[in-house]
Design an enzyme around this catalytic site. Structure first.
Site, PDB file in Angstrom:
ATOM      1  N   SER A 264     -10.179  37.552  89.817  1.00 38.09           N
ATOM      2  CA  SER A 264      -9.886  38.901  89.693  1.00 38.09           C
ATOM      3  C   SER A 264     -10.728  39.894  90.284  1.00 38.09           C
ATOM      4  O   SER A 264     -12.047  39.452  90.422  1.00 38.09           O
ATOM      5  CB  SER A 264      -9.810  39.414  88.207  1.00 38.09           C
ATOM      6  OG  SER A 264     -10.952  39.287  87.685  1.00 38.09           O
ATOM      7  N   ASP A 265     -10.408  41.007  90.698  1.00 39.94           N
ATOM      8  CA  ASP A 265     -11.593  41.966  91.076  1.00 39.94           C
ATOM      9  C   ASP A 265     -12.511  42.353  89.776  1.00 39.94           C
ATOM     10  O   ASP A 265     -11.800  42.226  88.633  1.00 39.94           O
ATOM     11  CB  ASP A 265     -11.214  43.441  91.646  1.00 39.94           C
ATOM     12  CG  ASP A 265     -12.179  44.036  92.356  1.00 39.94           C
ATOM     13  OD1 ASP A 265     -13.055  43.901  92.225  1.00 39.94           O
ATOM     14  OD2 ASP A 265     -11.491  45.207  93.177  1.00 39.94           O
ATOM     15  N   TRP A 266     -13.625  42.663  89.714  1.00 39.89           N
ATOM     16  CA  TRP A 266     -14.479  42.675  88.779  1.00 39.89           C
ATOM     17  C   TRP A 266     -14.045  43.948  87.536  1.00 39.89           C
ATOM     18  O   TRP A 266     -13.787  44.952  87.705  1.00 39.89           O
ATOM     19  CB  TRP A 266     -15.892  43.129  89.106  1.00 39.89           C
ATOM     20  CG  TRP A 266     -16.785  42.084  89.307  1.00 39.89           C
ATOM     21  CD1 TRP A 266     -18.171  41.719  88.919  1.00 39.89           C
ATOM     22  CD2 TRP A 266     -16.449  40.701  89.945  1.00 39.89           C
ATOM     23  NE1 TRP A 266     -18.828  40.634  89.134  1.00 39.89           N
ATOM     24  CE2 TRP A 266     -17.700  39.743  90.098  1.00 39.89           C
ATOM     25  CE3 TRP A 266     -15.412  40.274  90.633  1.00 39.89           C
ATOM     26  CZ2 TRP A 266     -17.670  38.533  90.578  1.00 39.89           C
ATOM     27  CZ3 TRP A 266     -15.448  39.008  90.993  1.00 39.89           C
ATOM     28  CH2 TRP A 266     -16.476  38.023  91.057  1.00 39.89           C
TER      29      TRP A 266
ATOM     30  N   ALA B 245     -10.999  43.622  86.428  1.00 40.34           N
ATOM     31  CA  ALA B 245      -9.527  44.044  86.712  1.00 40.34           C
ATOM     32  C   ALA B 245      -8.730  43.377  85.668  1.00 40.34           C
ATOM     33  O   ALA B 245      -7.356  43.904  85.352  1.00 40.34           O
ATOM     34  CB  ALA B 245      -9.259  43.853  88.208  1.00 40.34           C
TER      35      ALA B 245
END
Length: 859
Positions: free
Chosen positions: A249-251, A253
Site C-alpha cells: 500500500s501507499d503509506w 492508504a
C-alpha cells in the site's frame, strides 16, 4: 542497435524480474517450507509494517527484516535527514527526456548499489503515472504524457534496479495523476482511456521488466479505493498480466482489513498499527476470511524476501558477484543531467553564430544571473527528497569550467523562493532532544536550520519520551542591519536571538492533507537588527503538536530560516541588468522550487515564482547574447522565449547540476534531451487542466485525448511540442522502409560535430482506415530509437511495430476493469481489437516535425 536503444510499443524484453526456471523453483520451495512453519499470528505480522520502513524478521525460519526506502532520484534509507546523505540523480522528467532506457537502466544499477550500501532491499520507485495535466503536483516525479515513453523508460529503470538485486516497486497503481484530495478522490475513468493510457505503462513494465513489487495508490478508481480494487489488482494486474510480485500500500492508504485482503493487498504500510496484524488475525478467527487467503499474501512477501536475499536457504535472484558495483555516482549523475538537457531554442546572435555552444576561448566576461544559479534547485519536494553530500551549483560549475582569465560576475536578480531559505551560512547549530523534565535525550549536529525526522528518532529518543527539541547555536553576521528570521512547524515555537524572544506562539497545521501539513508547515517571519561581526546566540525551541506523519510513527519537522539584509527587489534586478550590460554573454537561471512542485498539492498556475519573468525581459534587453536556463521539473510559462536567442531546459538536474550545465553550455557535450511532455505557451491553452474534484469525483472526461493527443485537436499551438529538442549538429533523414512489423530509418549527421538523434516513429490512420474504427488521435507514438554518428556519418535504426500499436480497447469487451468489486481473474476479457486499414508511418524529430512518410496496410 541494442534492445535498450530501439523500441516499439512492446519494448525490449530483457529479463530482470523473477529468476530463471531453476531459481524460481528453488524460491517457490523455500517459500512453502517457510510458510508451513508459521502460525497465524506470525503470518499476519508479516503483512504489516513494524515501523515506518521495515517488515518484521522471523529468525525461526531464517527471514530477515525487509527494509524499504523511497526513491526515485536517490535511496534515502531509513533516515530522512542530511545526516545520511544520498546520491541525488536528475529528476524523472529529466531521465525521460533522454528517451534512452539504457541510461535509465544505468541509473537503476547505481540506485541498487546505493540501496545495498544503505541496507535497503526494496526501492519504492519508479512512478509511472502520466502527465495528464501540467498542474499535477508530482508531474516532476513522473516520466511523460505518453504511455509508451513512460513504459519504456520505466522498464529500463526497473531492470537496472533489479539486476542489482534490489526490488523495484512500480507506483502508484493506478490513476494517481494529481494531488488534490488524493486520499479520497474518486477518479472516474472510462474503460478505454484506463486501458490505453493509464494502465498501459504498468502493463508494459509487468510484461517487459517483471517488477518484484507494485504500490497501490490512495485514490479511488470508479468508486473503489485502489488498496481494495479487486478488479484491477486481482483481475487485471495478476490475472491478465501475470504479475507475481508483492502489492504494497501507499503509506496509510489501507483502510479496511477484509476488503484490502480480498482486493489483493499484501502489505499495509507503515506500521506498527495498520489494518493488518492483529485485526487480520481476528477476522480469520471469526471466519470472515479464510486463512488460505492470508497464506497467498504471505507467500508473496516471502517470495520478495527470497528474491532480495532476505530468506535463508535459497540464493537471491541476483547473486552478490552478479550485481553491478563500483559505479561512480557523481559521474552517472552528471552524465544523466547533460543527456537530459533539452535545447528548446538556439538562434544566431547579431547575425553571427548560434548562441550555443559558447566559445570559452573568445570570452572575457560572463554574467551569471538568478538566485537559482547560486542556490541550485536540484529536486522537487515531498517523499522524493534526498540529501546529497554536496551539490554543484550552476555558478560553481561555470566558474570551474571556463578558461582561466574569463571573469565571472554574479547577481541574484530575482528570487525563485517564496519562503525564507533555511539558516546555513554563518550558523553553527545542533539539535537537542529533551524530555518533559528538560533532560537531554540526544544531541545531533545540524548542517542547516531544518530539523526533520521521519521513521526513526536519534538513539535514546522515543515518541513517548520526547517533549521538545531545541535548535541552538550561534550566528556570525557578515553585514549589519535588519536580518529576517523565519520559523515553521506545527506546534509551539519560541525563537530567541541574542537573548531577545522574537517569536513565541503555537502554530496550527496549514493544510488538511496530513502529508502537506507535515512537509510544508506555515512560515512566520520576524526581524532583528544585528551588527556585523558580532556573534549572537540563537535558539529555536519546538514542542510538537497537531501534525505528525502518521499514528504511532516517529516523526517531526520544524525549521529556522534566515536571510541577511539585502537591497530591495527593484535594486536587485537593476544590479543584474548592469551586470548583463558589461558582459560578453549573460546566463540567466530561472527556477521553480519545492514550494511550487511537490507531493501533497497541485500547482495553481504555470508561472515562474516571483519576478523572474521580469528579470529575463530586462536582462535580454540589456544584452542580446542572453542564454536562459530553465531549472524546473515540469512546464512553466516562458513569455519571453522569443526575446532571447537560446533557451535550455535543465529540469531538476540532481547534485551535479552545475558541472553538467557547464558541459552543455560550453559544448563539451551536446544537449541530448527531447521533450517527454508538451510545453504550453500559456496555461489557458492547455487542453486538460482539471485536477480539483467536484463532489469528491474527478471525471477524466477528455477520454484518450491528453498531452499531444489533445493538442492535435486544439486551436492553440504549444510553445514546444512533444518530442522537441535541438542539438549542436544537423541531421538529414535519408530513407524510411516499413512493413506491418517494423520500420527501418536511415539518418545522416550533416553537421560538423558528433551528434545524438532521437528517431521518433508515429502512426497516423488514413481515410482508408476501417469505417467502424473508434475516434483516435491524429497520430501517436509507436516507437523510437537513439542513434549517434560523427560528422558526415550515417546511422540506421530498426524499430518494431507490434500489434498493440494498431489496437484499441473495445469497451464492449471491457472485462473487469470498469468496476471495483467482485471481479474474479477468470472473468478478465481480452478487449484489445486490431483496427484494420491503411496507416501512415512517419519518421520524425518531434510530433510536429515529421520528415519521412510511408504507408502500411494492416489486415
Amino acid at each position: 542497435m541494442t534492445d535498450d536503444q530501439t523500441h516499439g510499443l512492446a519494448g525490449a524484453t530483457a529479463d530482470a524480474g523473477p529468476p530463471a526456471d531453476g531459481r524460481a523453483r528453488d524460491h517457490a520451495a523455500a517459500v512453502e517450507r517457510a510458510l508451513a512453519a508459521l502460525d497465524l499470528d506470525t503470518k499476519v505480522r508479516l503483512l504489516s509494517g513494524q515501523d515506518m520502513w521495515t517488515l518484521p524478521a522471523v529468525p525461526e525460519i531464517g527471514l530477515r527484516s525487509l527494509v524499504m526506502s523511497d526513491g526515485p532520484v536517490g535511496v534515502r534509507g531509513r533516515e530522512w535527514s542530511a545526516a545520511d546523505p544520498s546520491v541525488a540523480l536528475p529528476g524523472p522528467t529529466a531521465l525521460a527526456a533522454t528517451w534512452d532506457p539504457a541510461l535509465a537502466r544505468r541509473a537503476g544499477h547505481l540506485l541498487a548499489q546505493e540501496a545495498r550500501r544503505k541496507g535497503v532491499h526494496v526501492l519504492l520507485a519508479p512512478t509511472v503515472n502520466l502527465h495528464r495535466s501540467p498542474l499535477g503536483g508530482r508531474h516532476f516525479e513522473c516520466y511523460s504524457e505518453d504511455p509508451l515513453l513512460t513504459g519504456v523508460i520505466g522498464a529500463g529503470y526497473v531492470r537496472g534496479v533489479q539486476e542489482g538485486g534490489v526490488a523495484a516497486t512500480v507506483k502508484h497503481f493506478v490513476g494517481n495523476d494529481a494531488e488534490t484530495d488524493r486520499f479520497t478522490v474518486d477518479n472516474r475513468i472510462a474503460p478505454r482511456p484506463l486501458r490505453e493510457l493509464y494502465l498501459a505503462p504498468f502493463e508494459h513494465l509487468v510484461e517487459n521488466a517483471r517488477p518484484w513489487a507494485v504500490m497501490t495508490a490512495y485514490n479511488q478508481v470508479n468508486g473503489t479505493t485502489m488498496t481494495e480494487h479487486r478488479a484491477l489488482v486481482q483481475g487485471v494486474l495478476r490475472g491478465e498480466w501475470g504479475f507475481d510480485g508483492c502489492n504494497v500500500s501507499d503509506w496509510t492508504a489501507a483502510r479496511d482489513t477484509v476488503r484490502a485482503l480480498r482486493g489483493g493487498l499484501d502489505v499495509a504500510m507503515p506500521g506498527p498499527r495498520t489494518v493488518y496484524g492483529a485485526p487480520l488475525a481476528e477476522v480469520v478467527r471469526t471466519g470472515e476470511v479464510a486463512e488460505s487467503e492470508v497464506d497467498d499474501a504471505v507467500r508473496r512477501v516471502l517470495l520478495l524476501a527470497a528474491r532480495t536475499g532476505c530468506l535463508d536457504g535459497v540464493p537471491p535472484a541476483v547473486g552478490p558477484s552478479a550485481a553491478p558495483g563500483g559505479i561512480d555516482g557523481r559521474e552517472v549523475a552528471r552524465d544523466l543531467a547533460r543527456r537530459g538537457c533539452v535545447l528548446l531554442r538556439n538562434e544566431p546572435v547579431a547575425g553571427a553564430r548560434r548562441a550555443l555552444p559558447l566559445d570559452g576561448a573568445g570570452l572575457r566576461r560572463v554574467a551569471v544571473i538568478g538566485a537559482a544559479a547560486q542556490d541550485a534547485r536540484v529536486l522537487g519536494g515531498g517523499s522524493a527528497t534526498v540529501f546529497p553530500e554536496a551539490v554543484v551549483s550552476p555558478l560553481e560549475g561555470l566558474r570551474a569550467a571556463l578558461p582561466e582569465g574569463v571573469e565571472v560576475t554574479y547577481a541574484a536578480g530575482a528570487e525563485a523562493r517564496t519562503r525564507v531559505p533555511h539558516a546555513r551560512d554563518g550558523f553553527t547549530l545542533s539539535a537537542r532532544y529533551l524530555d518533559a523534565d528538560g533532560q537531554l535525550l540526544a544531541e545531533a549536529a545540524q548542517s542547516d536550520g531544518e530539523v526533520q525526522v521521519l521513521g526513526r528518532f536519534p538513539k535514546g529518543v522515543t515518541r513517548h519520551t520526547l517533549h521538545a527539541v531545541e535548535l541552538t547555536g550561534s550566528y556570525l553576521p557578515q553585514c549589519g542591519g535588519s536580518h529576517t528570521f523565519a520559523v515553521s512547524g506545527t506546534g509551539r515555537l519560541r525563537l530567541t536571538v541574542g537573548g531577545a524572544v522574537l517569536f513565541d506562539d503555537r502554530c496550527a497545521p496549514a493544510s488538511d492533507d496530513p502529508f502537506e501539513a507535515f512537509m510544508r508547515p506555515a512560515e512566520r517571519r520576524v526581524t532583528a537588527e544585528l551588527p556585523a561581526g558580532a556573534p549572537v546566540e540563537v535558539t529555536l525551541r519546538f514542542v510538537p503538536g497537531g501534525a505528525d506523519p502518521g499514528e504511532s510513527l516517529d516523526g517531526l519537522r520544524f525549521a529556522l530560516g534566515h536571510h541577511p539584509p539585502r537591497p530591495d527587489a527593484e535594486a536587485r534586478i537593476a544590479a543584474a541588468v548592469r551586470a548583463a550590460e558589461e558582459a560578453d554573454v549573460t546566463i540567466v537561471v530561472v527556477a521553480t522550487t519545492e514550494e511550487v512542485e511537490s507531493e501533497g498539492f497541485d500547482r495553481a498556475d504555470l508561472r515562474l515564482p516571483g519576478r523572474q519573468d521580469e528579470l529575463v525581459t530586462r536582462v535580454a534587453a540589456a544584452n542580446p547574447h542572453t542564454v536562459v536556463v530553465v531549472n524546473a521539473g515540469s512546464p512553466v510559462e516562458l513569455p519571453w522565449r522569443e526575446q532571447v536567442p537560446a533557451v535550455l531546459l535543465s529540469w531538476f538536474p540532481g547534485q551535479e547540476a552545475g558541472a553538467a550545465l557547464a558541459d552543455v553550455l560550453l559544448g563539451a557535450h551536446e544537449p541530448g534531451g527531447r521533450l517527454p511532455t508538451t510545453w504550453p505557451a500559456r496555461l489557458a491553452d492547455a487542453p486538460v487542466t482539471a485536477v480539483t474534484p467536484d463532489g469528491g469525483q474527478l471525471h477524466y472526461s477528455e477520454g484518450v485525448f491528453i498531452g499531444y493527443r489533445a493538442w492535435q485537436r486544439s486551436d492553440a499551438a504549444p510553445a514546444y511540442p512533444f518530442g522537441h529538442g535541438l542539438g549542436y549538429t544537423d541531421w538529414e533523414y535519408e530513407s524510411l522502409d516499413t512493413t506491418p512489423d517494423s520500420v527501418r530509418v536511415r539518418v545522416r549527421n550533416a553537421g560538423d560535430r558528433p551528434g545524438r538523434e532521437v528517431v521518433q516513429i508515429y502512426l497516423a490512420p488514413t481515410a482508408d482506415a476501417a469505417p467502424d474504427a473508434p475516434e483516435r488521435p491524429e497520430r501517436w507514438l509507436a516507437g523510437f530509437a537513439v542513434v549517434e554518428a560523427g560528422p558526415g556519418e550515417s546511422a540506421e535504426a530498426e524499430i518494431p511495430l507490434p500489434d498493440r500499436a494498431f489496437a484499441v480497447w473495445d469497451s464492449e469487451s471491457e472485462g473487469p476493469a470498469a468496476s471495483g468489486d467482485g471481479a474474479r481473474p477468470s472473468e478478465a476479457a481480452d478487449g484489445w481489437r486490431r483496427v484494420k486499414g491503411v496507416y501512415l508511418v512517419e519518421a520524425a524529430r518531434s510530433v510536429a516535425d515529421r520528415w519521412l512518410t510511408a504507408e502500411v496496410t494492416v489486415g
